[in-house]
Design an enzyme around this catalytic site. Structure first.
Site, PDB file in Angstrom:
ATOM      1  N   TYR A  66       0.835  -1.194   0.000  1.00  0.00           N
ATOM      2  CA  TYR A  66       0.000   0.000   0.000  1.00  0.00           C
ATOM      3  C   TYR A  66       0.873   1.248   0.000  1.00  0.00           C
ATOM      4  O   TYR A  66       0.598   2.211  -0.709  1.00  0.00           O
ATOM      5  CB  TYR A  66      -0.938  -0.007   1.214  1.00  0.00           C
ATOM      6  CG  TYR A  66      -1.943  -1.129   1.171  1.00  0.00           C
ATOM      7  CD1 TYR A  66      -3.150  -0.978   0.510  1.00  0.00           C
ATOM      8  CD2 TYR A  66      -1.674  -2.354   1.787  1.00  0.00           C
ATOM      9  CE1 TYR A  66      -4.072  -2.007   0.455  1.00  0.00           C
ATOM     10  CE2 TYR A  66      -2.589  -3.394   1.737  1.00  0.00           C
ATOM     11  CZ  TYR A  66      -3.782  -3.217   1.076  1.00  0.00           C
ATOM     12  OH  TYR A  66      -4.685  -4.245   1.012  1.00  0.00           O
ATOM     13  N   CYS A 113      -5.779  -5.605  -7.898  1.00  0.00           N
ATOM     14  CA  CYS A 113      -5.654  -5.168  -6.512  1.00  0.00           C
ATOM     15  C   CYS A 113      -5.223  -6.321  -5.606  1.00  0.00           C
ATOM     16  O   CYS A 113      -4.699  -6.080  -4.515  1.00  0.00           O
ATOM     17  CB  CYS A 113      -6.957  -4.542  -6.021  1.00  0.00           C
ATOM     18  SG  CYS A 113      -8.397  -5.590  -6.165  1.00  0.00           S
ATOM     19  N   GLU A 137      -0.584 -16.888  -9.902  1.00  0.00           N
ATOM     20  CA  GLU A 137       0.418 -16.033 -10.535  1.00  0.00           C
ATOM     21  C   GLU A 137       1.849 -16.347 -10.062  1.00  0.00           C
ATOM     22  O   GLU A 137       2.803 -15.736 -10.543  1.00  0.00           O
ATOM     23  CB  GLU A 137       0.093 -14.558 -10.273  1.00  0.00           C
ATOM     24  CG  GLU A 137      -1.209 -14.128 -10.908  1.00  0.00           C
ATOM     25  CD  GLU A 137      -1.524 -12.661 -10.694  1.00  0.00           C
ATOM     26  OE1 GLU A 137      -0.723 -11.943 -10.059  1.00  0.00           O
ATOM     27  OE2 GLU A 137      -2.579 -12.220 -11.190  1.00  0.00           O
TER      28      GLU A 137
END
Length: 168
Positions: A106, A138, A165
């Site tokens: 973040y 996100c 991923e």
């Protein structure tokens, strides 16, 4: 009376994360991609503008989603038009730059958009309001200490996507 520009087009697509709800505007741009039970996610019942089910409108994206979940696609190529403030759009654009197989924090997203350290909470709020789960990644944002914090679609789905991923 609804005009064409007010019409929301939608379809649902089976996925390993559950049935996805895809919505688009009259121009064909994706306006949301939601998962079942998503915090702040769209539902068919909540669609405005006389929703029209139109699976053909989403055929290319459906193919891309199938390829993504099969591990064959790393980047989506789809026109998007999410609704949000200028700040949220800046945060979402920064998410688009996080590559497949990588994660960021973040704080790094805040730095990328030129926001101060105190804006990290606002960045988290913008990330949590992302209407384009999966397509706008996100799920690749983690806590500063590496913790898998927050995901509107649920942490188990975040783990699934990061595992797919190769980030976990």
């Amino acid at each position: 009376m609804n005009t064409l520009s007010e019409t929301t087009y939608y379809t649902t697509v089976a996925s390993p994360l559950g049935e996805l709800l895809l919505t688009a505007d009259a121009a064909g741009a994706l306006t949301s991609l939601s998962v079942p039970g998503q915090k702040g996610g769209r539902t068919i019942e909540g669609l405005r503008g006389g929703p029209v089910r139109d699976p053909a409108r989403f055929a290319a994206l459906t193919d891309q989603l199938d390829a993504y979940f099969a591990g064959e696609l790393k980047e989506f190529d789809v026109a998007v038009r999410p609704q949000g403030t200028e700040f949220r759009r800046r945060v979402w654009a920064a998410l688009d730059e996080v590559p497949y197989g990588a994660t960021t924090t973040y704080g790094a997203v805040a730095a990328r958009i030129g926001a101060s350290g105190v804006a990290v909470r606002a960045v988290g709020g913008a990330i949590g309001a992302n209407p384009l789960l999966i397509v706008r990644p996100c799920h690749r944002v983690i806590g500063a200490g590496g913790a898998l914090t927050g995901y509107a679609g649920g942490l188990e789905r975040k783990v699934s996507l990061l595992t797919l991923e190769g980030s976990l």
